[in-house]
Design a protein around this motif. Structure first.
Motif, PDB file in Angstrom:
ATOM      1  N   PRO A  68       0.821  -1.220   0.000  1.00 45.89           N
ATOM      2  CA  PRO A  68       0.000   0.000   0.000  1.00 45.89           C
ATOM      3  C   PRO A  68       0.855   1.271   0.000  1.00 45.89           C
ATOM      4  N   GLU A  69       0.245   2.334  -0.494  1.00 43.07           N
ATOM      5  CA  GLU A  69       0.898   3.639  -0.480  1.00 43.07           C
ATOM      6  C   GLU A  69       1.047   4.126   0.958  1.00 43.07           C
ATOM      7  N   PRO A  70       2.048   4.973   1.235  1.00 44.82           N
ATOM      8  CA  PRO A  70       2.173   5.554   2.588  1.00 44.82           C
ATOM      9  C   PRO A  70       0.894   6.323   2.954  1.00 44.82           C
ATOM     10  N   LEU A  71       0.595   6.337   4.229  1.00 45.66           N
ATOM     11  CA  LEU A  71      -0.601   7.032   4.710  1.00 45.66           C
ATOM     12  C   LEU A  71      -0.384   8.537   4.659  1.00 45.66           C
ATOM     13  N   THR A  72      -1.368   9.257   4.130  1.00 42.80           N
ATOM     14  CA  THR A  72      -1.274  10.716   4.077  1.00 42.80           C
ATOM     15  C   THR A  72      -1.769  11.306   5.393  1.00 42.80           C
ATOM     16  N   THR A  73      -1.406  12.546   5.633  1.00 39.56           N
ATOM     17  CA  THR A  73      -1.875  13.261   6.822  1.00 39.56           C
ATOM     18  C   THR A  73      -3.393  13.352   6.808  1.00 39.56           C
ATOM     19  N   GLU A  74      -3.977  13.622   5.645  1.00 41.61           N
ATOM     20  CA  GLU A  74      -5.427  13.743   5.536  1.00 41.61           C
ATOM     21  C   GLU A  74      -6.113  12.420   5.884  1.00 41.61           C
ATOM     22  N   TYR A  75      -5.562  11.320   5.414  1.00 43.40           N
ATOM     23  CA  TYR A  75      -6.147  10.010   5.701  1.00 43.40           C
ATOM     24  C   TYR A  75      -6.056   9.701   7.191  1.00 43.40           C
ATOM     25  N   MET A  76      -4.922  10.008   7.795  1.00 43.10           N
ATOM     26  CA  MET A  76      -4.755   9.779   9.226  1.00 43.10           C
ATOM     27  C   MET A  76      -5.750  10.627  10.018  1.00 43.10           C
ATOM     28  N   GLN A  77      -5.944  11.891   9.622  1.00 46.30           N
ATOM     29  CA  GLN A  77      -6.890  12.770  10.319  1.00 46.30           C
ATOM     30  C   GLN A  77      -8.323  12.255  10.170  1.00 46.30           C
ATOM     31  N   LYS A  78      -8.692  11.800   8.964  1.00 48.77           N
ATOM     32  CA  LYS A  78     -10.033  11.247   8.743  1.00 48.77           C
ATOM     33  C   LYS A  78     -10.236  10.028   9.635  1.00 48.77           C
ATOM     34  N   THR A  79      -9.248   9.169   9.699  1.00 45.67           N
ATOM     35  CA  THR A  79      -9.334   7.976  10.530  1.00 45.67           C
ATOM     36  C   THR A  79      -9.504   8.354  11.989  1.00 45.67           C
ATOM     37  N   GLN A  80      -8.737   9.317  12.458  1.00 47.30           N
ATOM     38  CA  GLN A  80      -8.836   9.752  13.849  1.00 47.30           C
ATOM     39  C   GLN A  80     -10.215  10.334  14.152  1.00 47.30           C
ATOM     40  N   GLN A  81     -10.796  11.085  13.225  1.00 42.04           N
ATOM     41  CA  GLN A  81     -12.125  11.660  13.421  1.00 42.04           C
ATOM     42  C   GLN A  81     -13.190  10.565  13.511  1.00 42.04           C
ATOM     43  N   ILE A  82     -13.098   9.572  12.637  1.00 43.62           N
ATOM     44  CA  ILE A  82     -14.064   8.483  12.636  1.00 43.62           C
ATOM     45  C   ILE A  82     -13.953   7.676  13.931  1.00 43.62           C
ATOM     46  N   ILE A  83     -12.735   7.389  14.347  1.00 46.70           N
ATOM     47  CA  ILE A  83     -12.529   6.642  15.585  1.00 46.70           C
ATOM     48  C   ILE A  83     -13.050   7.430  16.782  1.00 46.70           C
ATOM     49  N   ALA A  84     -12.775   8.736  16.820  1.00 43.03           N
ATOM     50  CA  ALA A  84     -13.219   9.566  17.940  1.00 43.03           C
ATOM     51  C   ALA A  84     -14.744   9.654  18.027  1.00 43.03           C
ATOM     52  N   ALA A  85     -15.432   9.579  16.895  1.00 44.92           N
ATOM     53  CA  ALA A  85     -16.891   9.688  16.881  1.00 44.92           C
ATOM     54  C   ALA A  85     -17.578   8.383  17.282  1.00 44.92           C
ATOM     55  N   ALA A  86     -16.881   7.264  17.169  1.00 49.99           N
ATOM     56  CA  ALA A  86     -17.476   5.964  17.510  1.00 49.99           C
ATOM     57  C   ALA A  86     -17.483   5.780  19.033  1.00 49.99           C
ATOM     58  N   PRO A  87     -18.422   4.989  19.557  1.00 47.41           N
ATOM     59  CA  PRO A  87     -18.436   4.708  20.999  1.00 47.41           C
ATOM     60  C   PRO A  87     -17.108   4.094  21.448  1.00 47.41           C
ATOM     61  N   VAL A  88     -16.730   4.399  22.666  1.00 45.81           N
ATOM     62  CA  VAL A  88     -15.463   3.937  23.221  1.00 45.81           C
ATOM     63  C   VAL A  88     -15.477   2.415  23.354  1.00 45.81           C
ATOM     64  N   GLY A  89     -14.346   1.794  23.076  1.00 52.29           N
ATOM     65  CA  GLY A  89     -14.194   0.340  23.215  1.00 52.29           C
ATOM     66  C   GLY A  89     -13.570   0.008  24.550  1.00 52.29           C
ATOM     67  N   PRO A  90     -13.240  -1.214  24.831  1.00 47.17           N
ATOM     68  CA  PRO A  90     -13.334  -2.308  23.861  1.00 47.17           C
ATOM     69  C   PRO A  90     -14.778  -2.746  23.654  1.00 47.17           C
ATOM     70  N   TRP A  91     -15.024  -3.321  22.490  1.00 49.16           N
ATOM     71  CA  TRP A  91     -16.346  -3.824  22.176  1.00 49.16           C
ATOM     72  C   TRP A  91     -16.337  -5.323  22.426  1.00 49.16           C
ATOM     73  N   ASN A  92     -16.851  -5.729  23.572  1.00 48.96           N
ATOM     74  CA  ASN A  92     -16.862  -7.135  23.954  1.00 48.96           C
ATOM     75  C   ASN A  92     -17.980  -7.882  23.236  1.00 48.96           C
ATOM     76  N   VAL A  93     -17.721  -9.140  22.944  1.00 48.51           N
ATOM     77  CA  VAL A  93     -18.739 -10.006  22.337  1.00 48.51           C
ATOM     78  C   VAL A  93     -19.612 -10.554  23.458  1.00 48.51           C
TER      79      VAL A  93
END
Length: 100
Positions: free
Chosen positions: A2-27
């Motif tokens: 894969p191509e190296p991760l861009t700053t924009e991609y890392m920021q998008k990922t961080q925003q999506i993770i921050a918006a999701a409910p806190v884990g861990p998500w137990n089964v």
């Protein structure tokens, strides 16, 4: 690889993770002992409507993000190995160049 991760991609990922409910998500098992719920996800639903979109985005993004992160780690590990070998070569005088 894969191509190296861009700053924009890392920021998008961080925003999506921050918006999701806190884990861990137990089964959690059902009364029949089968997996019935994972964290806030139960039967592809969430506990609260306000969590639904962030959870869905997180799951959707994670499927692509995880392989990219693994690829990035592999790329960095290969670079580290190359640099470590170069350092060993320089320290042992096997680089073919002058040592000042």
């Amino acid at each position: 690889m894969p191509e190296p991760l861009t700053t924009e991609y890392m920021q998008k990922t961080q925003q999506i993770i921050a918006a999701a409910p806190v884990g861990p998500w137990n089964v959690e098992p059902s009364t029949h002992g089968l997996p019935d719920q994972v964290g806030p996800i139960a039967f592809l639903e969430t506990w609260a409507d306000t969590e639904r979109i962030p959870v869905v985005e997180f799951i959707s993004h994670a499927r692509e993000a995880l392989p990219r992160y693994v690829g990035e780690v592999s790329r960095q590990q290969a670079l580290i190995q190359t640099l470590e070998q170069r350092i060993r070569d320089l320290e042992s005088g096997q680089d073919g160049g002058d040592r000042d």
